[in-house]
Design a protein around this motif. Structure first.
Motif, short mmCIF file in Angstrom:
data_model
loop_
_atom_site.label_atom_id
_atom_site.label_comp_id
_atom_site.label_asym_id
_atom_site.label_seq_id
_atom_site.Cartn_x
_atom_site.Cartn_y
_atom_site.Cartn_z
N ARG A 159 -31.67 -49.85 -83.01
CA ARG A 159 -31.81 -51.15 -82.72
C ARG A 159 -31.20 -51.70 -81.41
O ARG A 159 -31.82 -52.12 -80.53
N ALA A 160 -29.99 -51.15 -81.15
CA ALA A 160 -29.24 -51.21 -79.99
C ALA A 160 -29.88 -50.79 -78.86
O ALA A 160 -29.50 -51.11 -77.58
N ALA A 161 -30.31 -49.58 -79.04
CA ALA A 161 -30.99 -48.95 -78.14
C ALA A 161 -32.54 -49.59 -77.50
O ALA A 161 -33.07 -48.89 -76.69
N ALA A 162 -33.00 -50.60 -78.22
CA ALA A 162 -34.47 -50.95 -77.86
C ALA A 162 -34.25 -51.78 -76.73
O ALA A 162 -33.30 -52.62 -76.48
N ALA A 163 -35.29 -51.99 -76.09
CA ALA A 163 -35.39 -52.79 -74.79
C ALA A 163 -35.09 -54.16 -75.21
O ALA A 163 -35.76 -54.65 -76.32
N GLU A 164 -34.96 -55.09 -74.01
CA GLU A 164 -34.51 -56.56 -74.52
C GLU A 164 -35.66 -57.29 -75.07
O GLU A 164 -35.60 -58.15 -75.67
N ASP A 165 -36.82 -56.96 -74.45
CA ASP A 165 -38.03 -57.60 -75.02
C ASP A 165 -38.78 -56.83 -75.96
O ASP A 165 -40.03 -57.04 -76.19
N ALA A 166 -38.23 -55.83 -76.74
CA ALA A 166 -39.00 -55.07 -77.89
C ALA A 166 -39.35 -55.95 -79.00
O ALA A 166 -38.60 -56.85 -79.44
#
Ligand code: ADP
Length: 297
Positions: free
Chosen positions: A99-106
């Motif tokens: 989750r922490a690694a996902a893009a800001e708009d994911a």
């Protein structure tokens, strides 16, 4: 970023829906994949499983013998709980990392088979349930996955009932048996969910914009889910108005409202960014004052 909890009974079609959502641009976090990762050879997770269940659950190559372990845990709820106590915290930690690694708009879709059973549903801003009745799921497990019928029934019986799962659904995606020669309605349903709910919800969260007020009237089930979500985020919550949109609620503290889909909406006030479920939440103390001032003006 929007987190979506995707669930359904075994054989309901979660993987099918996951694939469709991934095709539309969602980032998939698959609990089954994580559950395998955390007990892969050489992991502390596998060591813990062997310590609990003995080396009889290891295959000749040192990897976990899943069918052997499955026979033990699906026959005995206590053994199943012991396995879950090892695997679930490891999966949760790995999920937080992804989750922490996902893009800001994911739009992060978490495929979690036991979302309802583990009580985790209210911790998600949105819960999508893929729904097919138990008899059809059993048929799929036997006919399409080659499972033994008794085994299929045992696995279905070990999960939540359809009613309980439906009650947790913000969105219910019916996935009855496909009829030969007829177009499959599921892709269009998923595409609509993506376009009309997930994308606007995510954009609203990122922009700090409350969702629009939906048409129609909230149901008792809507109110129960809103309350459960607020309680999960803020510890305690009280619904003050649930007869029409937006629902109105009060919480003692802001808590983790942002993590379940809420954005700031003025001093001491939050609102859901979900375009399908409008809620206004006042934070006690802060808001009581603000509301009185407003009321007297
Ligand atoms: P889950 O991930 O929820 O266990 P899957 O998506 O793997 O379920 O679906 C279970 C099986 O049923 C798969 O073989 C899939 O191809 C099949 N299936 C999915 N949806 C339908 C449907 N509407 N009609 C018939 N078979 C289906």
């Amino acid at each position: 970023m929007l987190r979506v909890g995707l669930t359904g009974g075994i054989g309901a079609g979660k993987s099918t829906v996951s694939r469709l959502l991934t095709g539309l641009g969602a980032v998939l976090v698959d609990a089954d994949v994580l559950a395998r990762e955390v007990v892969a050879p050489g992991t502390p997770g596998l060591a813990a499983v062997v310590a609990e269940f003995g080396s009889g659950v290891l295959a000749a190559d040192g990897a976990l013998d899943r069918p052997a372990l499955g026979r033990v845990v699906f026959a005995d709820p206590r053994r199943r709980a012991a396995l879950n106590a090892i695997v679930h915290p490891l999966v949760a930690a790995r999920r937080r990392e992804l989750r922490a690694a996902a893009a800001e708009d994911a739009v992060v879709v978490e495929d979690v088979p036991l979302l309802v059973e583990t009580g985790a549903a209210p911790g998600y801003p949105l819960v999508v349930v893929v729904d097919a009745d138990a008899a059809e799921r059993e048929r799929r497990l036997v006919a399409e996955r080659g499972m033994d019928p008794a085994d299929a029934r045992a696995r279905i019986a070990a999960q939540a009932g359809d009613g309980e799962r439906r009650a947790a659904a913000d969105v219910l995606l019916p996935n009855p048996r496909r009829e030969p020669g007829r177009p499959d309605p599921l892709p269009a349903l998923v595409e609509r969910l993506w376009r009309e709910r997930l994308l606007p919800f995510e954009a609203g969260l990122r922009a700090g914009r409350p969702g629009p007020v939906p048409d129609g009237e909230p149901t008792a089930a809507d109110a129960r889910r809103v309350l459960a979500r607020l309680e999960a985020a803020a510890g305690r919550a009280r619904l003050e108005q649930a007869a029409s949109w937006p629902l109105r609620a009060r919480v003692p503290a802001e808590g983790g409202l942002a993590s379940v889909g809420y954005v700031g909406a003025g001093p001491g006030r939050f609102a859901s960014a979900d375009p399908g479920c409008a809620v206004v939440v006042d934070v006690e103390g802060e808001v009581a004052g603000a509301a009185r001032v407003g009321g007297r003006a």
